[in-house]
Design an enzyme around this catalytic site. Structure first.
Site, PDB file in Angstrom:
ATOM      1  N   VAL A  15      49.080   3.067  31.185  1.00 56.01           N
ATOM      2  CA  VAL A  15      49.462   4.274  31.779  1.00 56.01           C
ATOM      3  C   VAL A  15      48.683   5.506  32.018  1.00 56.01           C
ATOM      4  O   VAL A  15      48.776   5.961  32.891  1.00 56.01           O
ATOM      5  CB  VAL A  15      50.771   4.700  30.839  1.00 56.01           C
ATOM      6  CG1 VAL A  15      51.323   6.150  31.159  1.00 56.01           C
ATOM      7  CG2 VAL A  15      51.847   3.824  30.452  1.00 56.01           C
ATOM      8  N   ALA A  34      53.001  22.605  43.240  1.00 56.93           N
ATOM      9  CA  ALA A  34      53.102  23.157  41.695  1.00 56.93           C
ATOM     10  C   ALA A  34      52.634  24.788  42.188  1.00 56.93           C
ATOM     11  O   ALA A  34      52.873  25.728  41.440  1.00 56.93           O
ATOM     12  CB  ALA A  34      52.063  22.609  41.061  1.00 56.93           C
ATOM     13  N   LYS A 206      64.318   5.304  21.729  1.00 55.65           N
ATOM     14  CA  LYS A 206      64.806   6.184  23.024  1.00 55.65           C
ATOM     15  C   LYS A 206      66.131   6.856  22.931  1.00 55.65           C
ATOM     16  O   LYS A 206      66.391   8.001  23.278  1.00 55.65           O
ATOM     17  CB  LYS A 206      64.536   5.297  24.127  1.00 55.65           C
ATOM     18  CG  LYS A 206      63.256   4.847  24.644  1.00 55.65           C
ATOM     19  CD  LYS A 206      63.215   3.723  25.613  1.00 55.65           C
ATOM     20  CE  LYS A 206      61.946   3.028  25.621  1.00 55.65           C
ATOM     21  NZ  LYS A 206      61.727   1.776  26.502  1.00 55.65           N
TER      22      LYS A 206
END
Lengths: 437, 437
Positions: A15, A34, A206
């Site tokens: 990741v 952004a 989760k």
């Protein structure tokens, strides 16, 4: 005003590589959206020398986590190491030093979230967790923001891609659990030690996070009833198929008359339902709110690029907040900590539903009478009964579907049934969830 | 700091009722989540006297829109009148006076969005549009925020519940379009004048909004190729079924080699695809991003309560922004207006795909040779050909599926085929989209 969001990263595995790749690939896209650039400054990893095939430019790669955790030239720390030790301490230190933290670590949040959120709040920083649940599927933001007008009464779905892959393959190929698990491990869809996935722990982590946000309850992983998929046999899957069901590892939190049901376990869902249509490594989350009705969110729940997408969503949120001068715009668990309230959990005597029951019985007169007498004594009525094959010597499968009963009664009845001479294996039961979207 | 978000509303029809109901039902829930109360102060409606069955308490209901649009005691105006006149002027005035505006009006945004967004920006106020696309499905926020790390290359889906309901019913019951439309009108799923829905205008309005946000292009409704469902016959639906497809009114924006394809039209999608599984009045949006992969969002696309959920999501966002001191945290079209750039549109000669073609031909020797000669001249090759029934007098259906071709060639060939003596009706073609999620 901030000139750039300065990012440090802990961990440079799958990741981590995805996040670095995204940030290095899309600098203009991110800056335009952004309002300020997102600048990856430093990555701490155990293997700083390893070539990840990325053009890292001015990004510093270090073997020293303190160069990230204790740095004063970073605005945010992205934690992608995983696990609790030493991650918990590192995240704690990063927050303590006034840096925002973004993490994909569901175990850490499910087990230590309350402390970490409280610390973040006291320091006036954000603790971003979008990547901790369902990969690229933006379910955290959706619950906290898009469904903020709704009283939510259920959130459920497929939260573990490994289990869903295994169950999908078992059905598609008619193979036993162990064989498909080995195959999944060979393909990299399952870990060498698969217990976090297949025992339902990962899905429960989760679910604990989703429940807290959906219902405004404190994070409480320990209250989730967990059952994994080790005991789901190819026979169960074949029976489910024959009766018009699919077996799925369903994570569900549901509020009924003030009582919470929080379960992770294999259930049978109707073939035509949308839950049944979630196949392979995909994740999907279904939310029922009193105004929105049921909405559903589907996508890749893991992997380098999908998880990176979620991490960067949190980074973009943070950059936009900082640029716009917003502080603690949205509380981590949807409401401020002092508004969280614990809800009572349903007991097994309160959990109602119909069940699939499978037994291996000796095929001789009177067996069915013994079994049905026990069920009757526990006030369990039978909707359907199936028996296949005859054998004077071997046990044959006997399958029943009950009408609505309580889980407590089913459990008690199965304990008694297991004592019968004519019953050869511990009977198995699987909850049938016929009313899902 | 703001003590409450003071809300004025224009319009008190179905959706207006839903928004008022939600705000009056959930005051504590909303205040806890937003950090400040959301207070419905005033509603302007043509029928202030009508009883909507709500306990309105101190909410003022007026027949005078100026009491909302020009008010100085409101922070935000929720526009739920719909249409362009006089709505456009009213929204303009509300923004001009420095009030934020939230609207469910896709036609207004698709056609006049650029001016309105520019005005909102110049006044430093928000123009919220979550409710304008796909009802309760939070696709605007998802595109702008959750997928903000992705370069998006396609966004597509079912954006008009009326058409999807009609096509679902035509297939399920084998009924012709006109009959199902009349039935949908009787049930309130279709308007008395259904053209906005069935001619694809409504879906195109929504697609224009999604495209602009997904691709960072200026809003440009006029560039969408639109074709409605009036010409979809029960014969086409039966053929689709037989070949393993469903016919759906698909809204799609796709970027290929720098060229945009923006279309709203009936297409055939494989029965096993997730698009095909979206049935009845539901909406679903699929987004493909370079990191997230394909994610999908599904729910109720219209109606009192689902649309209210989306309107209140925007109100909650605004309340949280104002409470946290954020100004223009997220640009309306994802990037600031000066970063928007127009992308060239694919011409019919560039739009490639395979097609279903249906003709009514006289059943005599040589017909097929004439038709296939024309197709060959246009370099269109045939993947499959079906003919059913024989009749010496009446026309019989002839159905073909082409290999990959361009839309321009198909159109040209069909014009020539229509001239043939042996062809009795204008041939129909439907694009086959085999590669969708």
């Amino acid at each position: 005003m901030l000139e750039a969001l300065r990012i440090g990263m802990l961990g440079f595995g799958t990741v981590g590589r995805g996040v670095a790749d995204l940030l290095l690939n899309h600098p203009d896209l991110l800056a335009n959206r952004a309002g300020i650039p997102l600048r990856l400054v430093r990555i701490a990893t155990r293997n700083p020398e390893r070539d990840r095939g990325l053009a890292l430019g001015s990004v510093e790669v270090t073997g020293n986590v303190h160069r990230v955790v204790d740095a004063t030239d970073l605005d945010v720390v992205v934690e992608l190491i995983g696990g609790i030790i030493p991650t918990r301490d590192l995240v704690h230190r990063a927050l303590e030093s006034g840096k925002h933290v973004i993490t994909a670590n569901k175990a850490l949040i499910a087990e230590y979230g309350p402390d970490l959120f409280a610390l973040a709040h006291s320091k006036g920083v954000q603790l971003g967790i979008e990547a901790a649940v369902a990969g690229a599927v933006p379910i955290i933001k959706t619950l906290r923001e898009s469904l903020a007008g709704n009283r939510i009464d259920s959130v459920y779905g497929i939260l573990n891609g490994t289990c869903n892959y295994i169950l999908t393959e078992m059905r598609a190929k008619g193979l036993p659990f162990a064989r498909v698990l080995a195959d999944a491990q060979a393909k990299g869809f399952a870990e060498a030690d698969p217990s976090f996935d297949i025992d339902g722990i990962d899905a429960a982590h989760k679910l604990a996070i989703l429940s807290a946000i959906a219902f405004g309850t404190p994070l409480d992983y320990g209250r989730i009833l967990k059952e994994g998929i080790r005991h789901v046999s190819e026979t169960d899957i074949a029976w489910a198929n024959e009766m018009g069901y699919r077996i799925k590892l369903l994570a569900m939190s549901r509020l009924r008359e003030g009582l919470m049901e929080m379960t992770v376990r294999p259930v049978m869902v109707p073939v035509g339902s949308m839950v049944a249509a979630v196949e392979g490594v995909f994740n999907a989350v279904f939310v029922h709110g009193d105004y929105a009705g049921t909405t559903m969110y589907h996508g890749r729940g893991a992997g380098e690029r999908p998880t990176a997408s979620a991490v960067v969503a949190d980074l973009m949120d943070l950059a936009r907040d900082l640029r716009a001068g917003a502080k603690e715009r949205v509380p981590s668990l949807s409401v401020p900590v002092h508004h969280l309230r614990t809800l009572p959990i349903q007991s097994a005597a309160q959990r109602q539903g119909s069940f699939y029951i499978r037994m291996a019985v000796v095929d001789r007169p009177g067996v069915l009478a013994e079994i049905t007498a026990i069920l009757a004594r526990h006030a369990i009525s039978i909707d359907a009964i199936h028996q296949k094959g005859r054998s004077p010597v071997e046990a044959v499968p006997l399958v029943m579907v009950t009408h609505e009963s309580t889980e407590e009664r089913i459990t008690q009845a199965l304990i008694e049934i297991e004592q019968l001479d004519s019953v050869r294996e511990p009977p198995r039961s699987i909850r049938i969830e016929a009313g899902l979207a």
